[in-house]
Design a protein around this motif. Structure first.
Motif, PDB file in Angstrom:
ATOM      1  N   ILE A 224       8.122  -4.372   2.025  1.00 40.71           N
ATOM      2  CA  ILE A 224       6.971  -3.554   1.647  1.00 40.71           C
ATOM      3  C   ILE A 224       5.726  -4.418   1.820  1.00 40.71           C
ATOM      4  CG2 ILE A 224       5.813  -2.259  -0.182  1.00 40.71           C
ATOM      5  CD1 ILE A 224       8.542  -1.809  -1.481  1.00 40.71           C
ATOM      6  N   GLY A 225       4.789  -3.967   2.637  1.00 43.08           N
ATOM      7  CA  GLY A 225       3.568  -4.724   2.861  1.00 43.08           C
ATOM      8  C   GLY A 225       2.354  -3.832   2.755  1.00 43.08           C
ATOM      9  N   ALA A 226       1.221  -4.419   2.395  1.00 41.08           N
ATOM     10  CA  ALA A 226      -0.011  -3.649   2.262  1.00 41.08           C
ATOM     11  C   ALA A 226      -1.201  -4.472   2.744  1.00 41.08           C
ATOM     12  CB  ALA A 226      -0.232  -3.217   0.812  1.00 41.08           C
TER      13      ALA A 226
ATOM     14  N   PRO B 235      -1.736 -10.643   1.079  1.00 35.33           N
ATOM     15  CA  PRO B 235      -2.122 -10.006   2.341  1.00 35.33           C
ATOM     16  C   PRO B 235      -0.930  -9.869   3.283  1.00 35.33           C
ATOM     17  CG  PRO B 235      -3.661 -11.766   1.755  1.00 35.33           C
ATOM     18  CD  PRO B 235      -2.498 -11.873   0.833  1.00 35.33           C
ATOM     19  N   ILE B 236      -0.873  -8.781   4.000  1.00 31.64           N
ATOM     20  CA  ILE B 236       0.269  -8.465   4.839  1.00 31.64           C
ATOM     21  C   ILE B 236       0.334  -9.377   6.056  1.00 31.64           C
ATOM     22  CG2 ILE B 236      -0.923  -6.755   6.288  1.00 31.64           C
ATOM     23  CD1 ILE B 236       1.603  -4.997   6.044  1.00 31.64           C
TER      24      ILE B 236
ATOM     25  N   LYS C 239      -6.791  -5.654  -7.449  1.00 31.39           N
ATOM     26  CA  LYS C 239      -7.219  -4.344  -7.947  1.00 31.39           C
ATOM     27  C   LYS C 239      -6.119  -3.304  -7.722  1.00 31.39           C
ATOM     28  CE  LYS C 239     -12.147  -5.201  -7.181  1.00 31.39           C
ATOM     29  NZ  LYS C 239     -13.361  -4.800  -6.414  1.00 31.39           N
ATOM     30  N   ARG C 240      -5.437  -3.412  -6.575  1.00 28.45           N
ATOM     31  CA  ARG C 240      -4.333  -2.492  -6.290  1.00 28.45           C
ATOM     32  C   ARG C 240      -3.231  -2.644  -7.341  1.00 28.45           C
ATOM     33  NH1 ARG C 240      -2.625  -4.562  -1.581  1.00 28.45           N
ATOM     34  NH2 ARG C 240      -3.748  -3.092  -0.254  1.00 28.45           N
TER      35      ARG C 240
ATOM     36  N   PHE D 147       8.312  -0.793   5.171  1.00 31.38           N
ATOM     37  CA  PHE D 147       7.259   0.129   4.763  1.00 31.38           C
ATOM     38  C   PHE D 147       5.934  -0.606   4.714  1.00 31.38           C
ATOM     39  CE2 PHE D 147       4.699   2.618   1.925  1.00 31.38           C
ATOM     40  CZ  PHE D 147       5.117   3.919   2.105  1.00 31.38           C
ATOM     41  N   VAL D 148       4.943  -0.115   5.441  1.00 27.50           N
ATOM     42  CA  VAL D 148       3.632  -0.761   5.425  1.00 27.50           C
ATOM     43  C   VAL D 148       2.536   0.264   5.113  1.00 27.50           C
ATOM     44  CG1 VAL D 148       4.346  -2.576   7.006  1.00 27.50           C
ATOM     45  CG2 VAL D 148       3.289  -0.544   7.926  1.00 27.50           C
TER      46      VAL D 148
END
Length: 233
Positions: A165-167, A197-198, A176-177, A140-141
């Motif tokens: 899971i990456g963002a 960082p992804i 902040k996220r 999931f990105v």
């Protein structure tokens, strides 16, 4: 194979749960090992290794030659954000055998012209994601950089036990996220699962290079044991 074993095998596959059929080559004796039982199995190391590779193979254990027939679900990639990186990422993932779905409520981005041959869902995450039945065999990105889209998507991914899971975003952005997600009930364990960082640190700059780094990190998460994943990061 006995009918009862076959029925059990098919039930696990239908539920997208990996299962391994162990066959004693000399005697023909067979037994089925479900994913949830691997950790307690005498062959746990061999079973885990074959499952990570997603391939069947011959092993020797306890003086016996055993064939491990691996039945693993097709891995899926759910991409939230129909951005330039996603345009490069989707075909790479498809070439590696992933089932790919792109989600983005912004119809100007989520258009068939930009994503030929890739399923697109132009809906908000709370509508688009539940019907996808995201599971452990899903990567999931989140790539939109828009908290209104990425944050609820990540909360959904936490609840579905995705293997990756990456963002997208810098460490400052991710900080902040994390604050926003905590305020919405995410645990520290949930937040620690986000690769941000992804992507692997390969000095990627262009969307295509970032896509390569993301897919490499996803592959490592799927194929390598945790210690080796840390070494590759």
């Amino acid at each position: 194979m006995k009918l009862a074993t076959l029925a059990e095998l098919n039930a696990e596959r239908a539920a997208r749960r990996p299962v391994i059929l162990v066959t004693d080559v000399a005697s023909g004796e067979q037994r089925l090992v479900k994913a949830k039982d691997i950790a307690a199995d005498p062959l746990r190391n061999e079973l885990s290794a074959q499952l990570r590779m997603g391939k069947s193979g011959m092993v020797e254990a306890g003086g016996k030659r055993l064939f491990l027939n691996v039945y693993a679900p097709t891995a899926r990639l759910v991409v939230v954000g129909a951005v330039h990186i996603s345009q490069a990422l989707a075909p790479i993932a498809r070439s590696l055998g992933y089932d790919v779905t792109v989600v983005d409520p912004r119809t100007a981005f989520a258009s068939p012209e930009r994503f030929p041959d890739v399923p697109l869902i132009a809906e908000w995450p709370d509508v688009a994601l539940p019907p996808l039945n995201i599971d452990h065999y899903t990567a999931f990105v989140a790539l939109t950089h828009d908290p209104k889209i990425d944050d609820p998507a990540l909360l959904h991914a936490f609840s579905r036990d995705c293997f990756y899971i990456g963002a997208l975003g810098s460490r400052k952005t991710h900080g902040k996220r994390a604050e926003r997600l905590r305020a919405q009930g995410a645990s520290e364990a949930d937040i620690s699962r986000i690769r941000a960082p992804i992507g692997l640190a390969i000095g990627a700059v262009s969307p295509a290079e970032i896509a390569v780094s993301i897919m490499a990190e996803i592959t490592a998460a799927l194929r390598l044991p945790p210690k080796q994943q840390e070494e590759a990061a």
